[in-house]
Design an enzyme around this catalytic site. Structure first.
Site, PDB file in Angstrom:
ATOM      1  N   HIS A 421      -8.943   3.684  -7.638  1.00  0.00           N
ATOM      2  CA  HIS A 421      -9.394   2.564  -6.813  1.00  0.00           C
ATOM      3  C   HIS A 421      -8.435   1.391  -6.872  1.00  0.00           C
ATOM      4  O   HIS A 421      -7.960   0.881  -5.848  1.00  0.00           O
ATOM      5  CB  HIS A 421     -10.801   2.151  -7.291  1.00  0.00           C
ATOM      6  CG  HIS A 421     -11.410   1.050  -6.495  1.00  0.00           C
ATOM      7  ND1 HIS A 421     -11.283  -0.271  -6.851  1.00  0.00           N
ATOM      8  CD2 HIS A 421     -12.114   1.068  -5.346  1.00  0.00           C
ATOM      9  CE1 HIS A 421     -11.920  -1.016  -5.964  1.00  0.00           C
ATOM     10  NE2 HIS A 421     -12.429  -0.222  -5.040  1.00  0.00           N
ATOM     11  N   CYS A 797      -2.467  11.547   5.312  1.00  0.00           N
ATOM     12  CA  CYS A 797      -2.811  10.130   5.195  1.00  0.00           C
ATOM     13  C   CYS A 797      -3.139   9.752   3.746  1.00  0.00           C
ATOM     14  O   CYS A 797      -3.563   8.655   3.470  1.00  0.00           O
ATOM     15  CB  CYS A 797      -3.958   9.751   6.123  1.00  0.00           C
ATOM     16  SG  CYS A 797      -5.481  10.602   5.720  1.00  0.00           S
TER      17      CYS A 797
HETATM   18  C1  PEP Z   1      -7.379  11.054   0.488  1.00  0.00           C
HETATM   19  O1  PEP Z   1      -8.278  11.551  -0.188  1.00  0.00           O
HETATM   20  O2  PEP Z   1      -6.195  11.435   0.437  1.00  0.00           O
HETATM   21  C2  PEP Z   1      -7.687   9.950   1.390  1.00  0.00           C
HETATM   22  C3  PEP Z   1      -6.760   9.472   2.186  1.00  0.00           C
HETATM   23  O3  PEP Z   1      -8.919   9.397   1.327  1.00  0.00           O
HETATM   24  P1  PEP Z   1      -9.395   8.404   0.147  1.00  0.00           P
HETATM   25  O4  PEP Z   1      -8.191   8.008  -0.627  1.00  0.00           O
HETATM   26  O5  PEP Z   1     -10.062   7.287   0.824  1.00  0.00           O
HETATM   27  O6  PEP Z   1     -10.337   9.276  -0.608  1.00  0.00           O
END
Ligand code: PEP
Ligand code: MG
Length: 858
Positions: A421, A797
C-alpha cells in the site's frame, strides 16, 4: 615468454579493439586519428595482462624499444567500460640514477630529482605496497628515499627499467584480479571474467625548463551540461595534480578575475587547447575531459575521458550533440540510462553528501526528503499546516493514512513490500518511500524509532529519507533539486517518435491526471477508483456503502457517492480528452478499508448511527483471515451489485457531461480480480443495462469499452473464455505476482532482501517481472486471448509497467501499452524507445539501426 605482438603501438591504423585493449586504448587511437599531439602509446591486450597476472613475463625489452634509449613512461588501466574501475595510473616508470642524470641536462637537476623521487614513492606504495608515511622525513631526497626503501624491503630499489615496468604491470594486473575490484566492477555490470587492457605511454614531463605543467579541461558544466570551460592548470606538475583540491598555486584556464589564467599567460597554447577540445567533441561524438601537459612550451594530450556529469547534465549534453548533428537522435535516446532519469524527476541526496545511515529498507519510491519524524496522519497534517516538512512513520499504512501521506514529504514503514500500500500510494504521489525497514523498531505510542545499533529517535527529530537507495539518514543532508528541463522534454519527444509500444499512466485522481499530462502519458491505463475515496470525508461514505446491513442504507450511501464519483470522472475526462481513460471498478481489499483507529471507528459509528461497539462488531463481522484473497474486486461487484452499478452510472453520466463541454470521451471500464468467465458475463450485462438506462434518460448516445484485469492465474489460463466478453485485457501484475508465488505483496518486505541476498530470487519479483513464471502466464493469456479476438488490446498496469526489462518483455508479447505511475512514465517512454531502436519489430522497416552509442562509440 609471450610474443611481442601482444604489444601494439597505437597508430591511426593499428588493430586496436575496445574489447581486446579496452576503452582507453581505443579512445587514444581516436585522439591520434584526430591528429592530437598524443605521446607514443602502446596498448597491451587483456589476454597479455591476464598472462602477466598469472606469472608470465613478456619481453620487456621489446616493449621498451618503442620509447627510445632513455625511456620514462606511464601505465594506465584500460577496461572495456570506463566505469569498471581499474588500478590507478603510475607515472615516471624508468626513473633511476642513470635516467635522472640524463634528464637533469634537459629538464634541470631539480626537476629530474623531483621526478625520480615521485616515482620511488609511487612504486613503493602501489607496487611494493609500503606505507607512504615511511617517507615522512625532513628534507627528503632521492638518496634518503632509496635508503628508506631498502631498509623496509631488504632489497635495493630496482634500477633496471625492465624490472620496474614488469613489476608495475604485474601489480596492476593482480590488483584487477583481486576480490574487491572484481565485486566492484560486477556491481557496475561487468561480467565476472572481464579483462583489463593497459596502456604504456611516453611521459610528457610537465616539469622542467620552459612553460611546463599539467592540467585538465572540459567544455561543459558537469552539473548542468551547459557549455562552459572548466578546468585547472598547474605549473611544474604532472597527471591530475592540478585537480587535487585546496591548492592556491593552480591557474584558471579562461581569464578569471579571481586569479591568473592560462589564457593570459599562454594565449596560443590556450587557443590550441580549445581548438583540440572542439575537434575532440566532434570526432569522439562526446563531451570529453582532456588531460594535457605542457613540456617546455609544447602541448601534449595524454588522455581523454567522458566529462563527469549528473543525469541532468547528460540529458543536456546528448540533446545538444544531436542538435549539432554530431550524433543522431537515436544515439541521443540510447545514451540515457532510463533508470537514471528518475533522478531528474525527484529531489535526490547530493552525490557527495555524508550519510549517517540509521536503517535501510526497500527502496519503494524514489527521491529524497528531509523532515521531522511524525508518527500519525494527524501529526503529519498539523506539521504541514505549520509549514514544517515531515516524514510520516508507520508500521504499515492504510487508507486512513493517505491524508497524512499527502501532507508528508516522505513515508517510512516497518512493514510492507515494493508493491504494498505505502509503496503504491507514494509512487503515485511522487513521494520518497522506504518500506519494510524491519531493522527499525517503531513504537507509535512512545513515538520513537529504535535502530539496530540502539540509537533512538523521537518525534520531531530530523531525518532524511532516501527512497532511491532505501535508506533512512540521521539529520538533514544536502539535497539536489528535481528539474524538468527543456532538453529533457525534447529528448522524450524524440523517444515518442521512435517507440512502438504505448505508455499510459496509473492515475487515481484529477491531480494525478494532471501529472500524467505533464509527463505526456498517452492516456490513463488504470484509475483505481477506490483510491478516489481516500479523503476523510469520502472514506466514511465508502465505508458506509461497504458496511451497510440492508439495501436501503446502502442505497443512501451510494446516492451520496454517485455525485462525488461523477464529478471526479468528469474532471479526469476533461483533463485527458481525447486520450483514453480506463476506470477500474472498486477493488478495496477490506483490510485496507476497515477503520483501525478508535477515531475511525467512532466516525463510522456516527455516520451509521450505531454505537462504537456495534460498529466494532460489524467490523469484526466483515474481517477476513486473508483479505487479499477475500471479498475483493469483482467479488464485491457480484455480491453487492449496486456498487458497480452506481460506478457505471457515474462514469456514463460524467462522459456525457464532459462531451457536452467538447471533450471526446470513450470511457474504458475494467473489472478487477476476475477468475471466471461467468463473473465477466454477469457484470457486463449489468453495466450494459446501466448504459442503456443512461442513454434513454439523457437521449445521448454512449460508447464504451469493456475490459478485464487479468491478475489471477486462473484468469490467465482462461483468457480465451474471458476475451469473448472483453475488448481489452490488462494484466495486474502486482496481484498476479502475489498469487503466482503465493507471496503477500504487503508482507514480502520482511524477507525479500534476505531472499535476494541469498540468491533465492535474482530480484524482487514485485519490482522486476518474473518472466519465467508470471511471464509464462502472461504469454499464455495473451495468446489465448488473441486467438479468440485478434484485435484484443493487451496491456500491463501493475507496477512493472514502469520497469525497463519488464517493458521489453511486454513488448515481446505484442502488448499494446504499459501503464505505470505518472512519475515513471518518462522512464517507460525512454525505455520503450530504446527497445524499438535496438530491436525493431518485424515490419518496422522505417527504424534504422544507429551506431553503437555509449561512452566512446566504436
Ligand atoms: C495489480 O494487481 O497489478 C493492479 C494493478 O491492481 P492493484 O495494485 O490495485 O491491486
Ligand atoms: Mg490488483
Amino acid at each position: 615468454m609471450l610474443d611481442h605482438l601482444n604489444f601494439e603501438l597505437i597508430t591511426p591504423t593499428a588493430a586496436i579493439h575496445r574489447k581486446l585493449h579496452g576503452a582507453r586504448a581505443k579512445c587514444l587511437q581516436r585522439l591520434i586519428r584526430l591528429d592530437m599531439p598524443v605521446p607514443d602509446t602502446v596498448a597491451i591486450s587483456s589476454a597479455t595482462v591476464r598472462a602477466i597476472a598469472g606469472g608470465q613475463q613478456p619481453e620487456m625489452a621489446r616493449l621498451l624499444e618503442y620509447f627510445g634509449s632513455w625511456p620514462v613512461i606511464s601505465v594506465r588501466s584500460s577496461p572495456i567500460m570506463p566505469d569498471w574501475g581499474g588500478p590507478g595510473t603510475i607515472l615516471n616508470i624508468g626513473m633511476n640514477r642513470a635516467n635522472e642524470a640524463f634528464f637533469a641536462s634537459r629538464l634541470g637537476s631539480d626537476a629530474a630529482a623531483a621526478l625520480h623521487l615521485k616515482f620511488i614513492r609511487s612504486y613503493a606504495v602501489d607496487v611494493a605496497r609500503l606505507d607512504d608515511e615511511m617517507f615522512d622525513m625532513p628534507n627528503l631526497t632521492v638518496e634518503k628515499a632509496l635508503a628508506a626503501y631498502e631498509d623496509e624491503t631488504d632489497e635495493a630499489f630496482p634500477q633496471e627499467v625492465e624490472v620496474q615496468l614488469f613489476n608495475v604491470l604485474k601489480s596492476m594486473a593482480r590488483a584487477w584480479e583481486g576480490t574487491s575490484a572484481r565485486l566492484l566492477r560486477m556491481s557496475k555490470g561487468a561480467p565476472e571474467n572481464a579483462g583489463l587492457g593497459l596502456v604504456v605511454q611516453r611521459m610528457a614531463f610537465g616539469m622542467g625548463k620552459g612553460e611546463s605543467g599539467s592540467g585538465v579541461i572540459q567544455f561543459i558544466n558537469s552539473d548542468t551540461g551547459d557549455a562552459q570551460e572548466v578546468g585547472r592548470y598547474k605549473r611544474q606538475s604532472q597527471g591530475r595534480d592540478a585537480l587535487s583540491g585546496g591548492q592556491d598555486d593552480t591557474m584558471y584556464l579562461t581569464q578569471d578575475e579571481r586569479g591568473p589564467s592560462l589564457e593570459e599567460s599562454q594565449p596560443e597554447i590556450y587557443t590550441e587547447l580549445r581548438r583540440l577540445g572542439r575537434v575532440g567533441r566532434t570526432g569522439l561524438r562526446e563531451e570529453m575531459q582532456i588531460e594535457f601537459t605542457l613540456e617546455g612550451g609544447n602541448l601534449y594530450i595524454l588522455d581523454a575521458v567522458s566529462a563527469p556529469r549528473t543525469a541532468r547534465a547528460e540529458v543536456a549534453i546528448v540533446t545538444k550533440l544531436a542538435h549539432d548533428e554530431i550524433i543522431s537522435r537515436e544515439d541521443a535516446v540510447l545514451r540515457i540510462e532510463p533508470r537514471a532519469i528518475s533522478e531528474l524527476l525527484h529531489q535526490q541526496v547530493a552525490p557527495k553528501a555524508k550519510r549517517d545511515v540509521l536503517a535501510a529498507g526497500i527502496a519503494a519510491s524514489p527521491g529524497a526528503a528531509t523532515g521531522k519524524l511524525v508518527f500519525d496522519s494527524f501529526a503529519a497534517q498539523t506539521s504541514a499546516a505549520q509549514g514544517e516538512a515531515c516524514i510520516l512513520v508507520r508500521r504499515e499504512t492504510s487508507p486512513e493514512d493517505v491524508r497524512g501521506m499527502h501532507a508528508a514529504k516522505g513515508i517510512l514503514t516497518e512493514r510492507g513490500g515494493a508493491n504494498g500500500h505505502a509503496a503504491v500510494i507514494a509512487r503515485g504521489l511522487g513521494l520518497p518511500c522506504v518500506a519494510g525497514a524491519t531493522d527499525l523498531d517503531i513504537n507509535s505510542k512512545a513515538r520513537t524509532v529504535t535502530a539496530a545499533d540502539g540509537r533512538v529517535l523521537a518525534e520531531g527529530d530530523v531525518v532524511t529519507l532516501d527512497g532511491t537507495r532505501g535508506q533512512i539518514l540521521v539529520g538533514s543532508v544536502p539535497l539536489i533539486e528535481a528539474g524538468l528541463s527543456a532538453a529533457f522534454r525534447e529528448l522524450l519527444e524524440w523517444a515518442d517518435e521512435m517507440r512502438d509500444i504505448g505508455v499510459r499512466a496509473n492515475a487515481d485522481t484529477p491531480e494525478d491526471a494532471k501529472a500524467s499530462m505533464l509527463f505526456n502519458a498517452e492516456g490513463i491505463g488504470l484509475c483505481r477508483t477506490e483510491h478516489m475515496f481516500f479523503g476523510e470525508d469520502r472514506l466514511t461514505v465508502l465505508r458506509e456503502a461497504i458496511f451497510a446491513e440492508d439495501a436501503e442504507d446502502r442505497a443512501a450511501a451510494l446516492t451520496r457517492l454517485l455525485p462525488m464519483q461523477r464529478a471526479d470522472f468528469r474532471d479526469m475526462f476533461l483533463i485527458m480528452a481525447p486520450r483514453p481513460v480506463c476506470l477500474r471498478l472498486f477493488d478495496p481489499p477490506l483490510h485496507e478499508f476497515l477503520p483501525t483507529t478508535r477515531a475511525g471507528i467512532v466516525e463510522l459509528a456516527d455516520a451509521m448511527d450505531m454505537s462504537a461497539r456495534e460498529a466494532q462488531a460489524r467490523i469484526d463481522d466483515l474481517g477476513e483471515v486473508n483479505p487479499m484473497l477475500g471479498m475483493r474486486g469483482v467479488r464485491l461487484g457480484i455480491t453487492v451489485p449496486e456498487i458497480y452499478e452506481m460506478q457505471a452510472r457515474a462514469i456514463f453520466e460524467a462522459a456525457i457531461e464532459a462531451s457536452k463541454e467538447g471533450a471526446v470521451v470513450t470511457p474504458e471500464i475494467m473489472i478487477p480480480l476476475v477468475s471466471a468467465k461467468r463473473e465477466v458475463e454477469i457484470v457486463k450485462s449489468r453495466i450494459d443495462a446501466v448504459a442503456a438506462d443512461v442513454m434513454s434518460e439523457t437521449g445521448q448516445k454512449l460508447e464504451y469499452r469493456f475490459g478485464v484485469m487479468v491478475e489471477t492465474p486462473r484468469a490467465a489460463l482462461r483468457a480465451g473464455d474471458i476475451a469473448t466478453h472483453a475488448s481489452f485485457l490488462s494484466f495486474g501484475t502486482n496481484d498476479m505476482t502475489q498469487m503466482t508465488y503465493g507471496l503477500s505483496r504487503d508482507d514480502a518486505g520482511r524477507f525479500m532482501s534476505e531472499y535476494v541476498n541469498q540468491g533465492v530470487f535474482a530480484e524482487d519479483p514485485f519490482l522486476a517481472l518474473d518472466q519465467d513464471g508470471v511471464g509464462e502466464l502472461l504469454a499464455i493469456a495473451s495468446e489465448r486471448g488473441r486467438q479468440v479476438r485478434s484485435k484484443l488490446t493487451l496491456s500491463v498496469c501493475g507496477e512493472h509497467g514502469g520497469d525497463p526489462e519488464s517493458i521489453a518483455f511486454c513488448r515481446s508479447l505484442g502488448m499494446d501499452y504499459v501503464s505505470c505511475s505518472p512519475f515513471r512514465v518518462p522512464v517507460a517512454r525512454l525505455a520503450a524507445a530504446q527497445l524499438a531502436i535496438r530491436e525493431p519489430l518485424e515490419g518496422d522497416d522505417d527504424l534504422e539501426f544507429p551506431e553503437e552509442a555509449g561512452f566512446v562509440p566504436q
